[in-house]
Scaffold this active site. Structure first.
Site: not given
Ligand code: BGC
Length: 503
Positions: A160, A163, A201
């Site tokens: 996840s 970035r 996630d």
């Molecule tokens: C990420 C997501 C992730 C979320 C929770 C965010 O910073 O960009 O991809 O699902 O955090 O973990």
């Protein structure tokens, strides 16, 4: 749920008193209340804008919210079977799971091992990271399958970090395709694993939760970061219209809703939110997330306290050494959560925490302000989070739903659940619960509940669903269908899921 004897309806909390607070601090408390409180009308306005932004993200021209199609097509039936691996990279650990989905509907067995992620790896090279992960997987297989001749095991990898927003900064991963270097590292070591699905996630949470509870319609993470996934019909996704898929077919959308309102049209941002953004590694991105997620809650709190200390007309922490408080990101969400959990009328625990962690001895009025500030930041986080959930429910026309949630803020932050439920009630105008029962106690029409293990069971299920779909000849969105089947055990999946129609 088992309870022993009658339980109080609400968790008891201290009453607190604003008597004896000097005027300057009282005024500041009032100013902070105005700044951080999001009232019902504002919540509703945010939700309406959110709904249109969700749709925009699905349109051909696109919007701020990415609305990524995950190619996980449809919910599990509960009848999936087989053995799958799941790999999950958290902030501190790497977790490897082997999940067995038996014949019994909605059941699973799981074995798992955790491996610490060495600190220097988080700022090292991409190759080092993939090598380390491949080594861990190799160890896992050797340990649990010593001497066995194995078919390639399908692996769902929860990753996840599109970035690097959570303390990682590894060159050559952001925005890059992580599959080839990861597979190469496995190949080099001869590890009998096939990467079958790369999973966010939230999607794992959605799928795992719906496997055990068919009312689960949305998967959310409220943790260091924040985001949600839900099932959308192709008819609602103009940006995939060229693929000519049956409009009734569903696909999980990873919203990446942290990016909501990056253009600053609706969220009630404060001067402190502006600083968080400006000083972050990615200014202008993840506006919604920066007001909600665990990574930022402690920092928001710290910025307010430093600002108050620097105001000549506010007398706070006078004559104290505030050097520790001045250190960016020195307070995390658990600090705030400790302040909110202090059960004592005189806020003794908060007093002690400030003393030990920040070398500041607070007066009673200062402690009252600190407690109120923590409540305001925590409450705003929960109420804004509820806006995202309400937006998806309204967009999909869900009058009732379960929402599976995971993450440290959801699981550990005091009152987060109750505050979120209260905001949903205000936004969705509920006056009674399901079947005319009183609200609360499991009767709220939309309920945010603790999720099933998304990055373990969820990732395994997605690997199972993906493999099944490829075996049935539906290879939409799959980059290397032949590679996926090569060496993996022919399906022993008895899933009754109907393959999505392709035209
Ligand atoms: C990420 C997501 C992730 C979320 C929770 C965010 O910073 O960009 O991809 O699902 O955090 O973990």
């Amino acid at each position: 749920m088992s309870t022993s004897g009658p339980q109080p309806r609400r968790k008891q909390s201290r009453k607190g008193s604003m008597a004896d607070i000097p005027k300057d601090l009282l005024q500041e408390i009032k100013r902070l209340e105005d700044l951080f409180t999001v009232d019902t009308a504002k919540l509703k306005a945010i939700v309406e804008h959110f709904i249109s932004e969700l749709a925009k993200g699905l349109s051909v021209e696109g919007g701020s919210i990415p609305m990524n199609p995950t190619w996980c097509m449809g919910f599990p039936t509960g009848n999936e079977t087989g053995t799958f691996l799941a790999l999950d990279m958290g902030g501190t650990n790497l977790r490897v799971c082997e999940i067995n989905l038996p014949e019994e509907k909605g059941e699973f067995d799981i074995i798992q091992s955790k491996y610490r992620l060495p600190e220097d790896l988080k700022t090292g090279t991409a190759d080092e990271l993939w090598a380390y992960i491949a080594d861990c997987l190799q160890q896992f297989i050797e340990y649990h399958h010593e001497g066995e001749k194995l078919d390639k095991l399908p692996l769902g990898f929860t990753f996840s970090y599109p970035r690097w927003t959570k303390g990682f900064d590894i060159e050559g991963v952001e925005g890059k395709d992580v599959v080839p270097p990861f597979e190469a590292a496995l190949e080099e070591r001869g590890v009998p694993i096939k990467l079958t699905a790369l999973i966010n996630d939230t999607t794992g949470t959605l799928i795992a939760s719906s496997y055990t509870d068919s009312e689960m319609k949305i998967g959310c993470i409220f943790g260091t970061g924040c985001n949600a996934a839900y099932m959308e019909h192709f008819s609602e996704i103009p940006k995939l219209a060229h693929m000519k898929v049956d409009p009734n077919q569903e696909i999980a959308i990873n919203c990446e809703w942290g990016a909501f309102d990056n253009e600053h049209k609706i969220l009630p941002r404060t001067q402190y939110d502006v600083i968080i953004d400006k000083d972050s590694p990615r200014p202008g991105q993840q506006s919604f997330e920066k007001m909600i997620a665990g990574l930022y809650l402690g920092e928001l709190f710290r910025l307010v306290l430093v600002d108050l200390h620097e105001q000549p007309h506010v007398k706070i922490f006078e004559g104290q050494d505030v050097a520790a408080l001045k250190k960016p990101y020195s307070l995390d969400a658990s600090f705030l959560s400790d302040v909110e959990s202090d059960p004592f009328e005189n806020l003794q625990e908060t007093h002690d925490t400030f003393h030990t962690k920040l070398n500041i001895k607070c007066t009673k009025p200062e402690l009252e302000l600190i407690r109120r500030l923590a409540e305001l930041i925590g409450t705003r986080s929960a109420r804004l989070s509820a806006c995202g959930v309400a937006a998806i429910c309204k967009k999909k026309g869900y009058k009732t739903a379960h929402v599976g949630a995971d993450g440290s803020v959801f699981n550990k932050y005091p009152h987060f659940k109750a505050r979120g439920a209260q905001a949903l009630k205000e936004i969705l105008d509920w006056d009674k619960g399901r079947d005319g029962k009183p609200l609360g106690r499991g009767h709220d029409p939309v309920e945010i509940l603790p999720a099933e293990d998304g990055s373990g069971v969820g990732a395994a299920l997605i690997a199972a669903l993906t493999l099944k779909r490829v075996q049935e000849g539906n290879v939409m969105g799959i980059r290397d269908p032949e590679g996926m089947l090569r060496g993996t055990k022919a399906s022993d999946s008895k899933s009754k899921q109907v393959a999505p129609e392709t035209k």
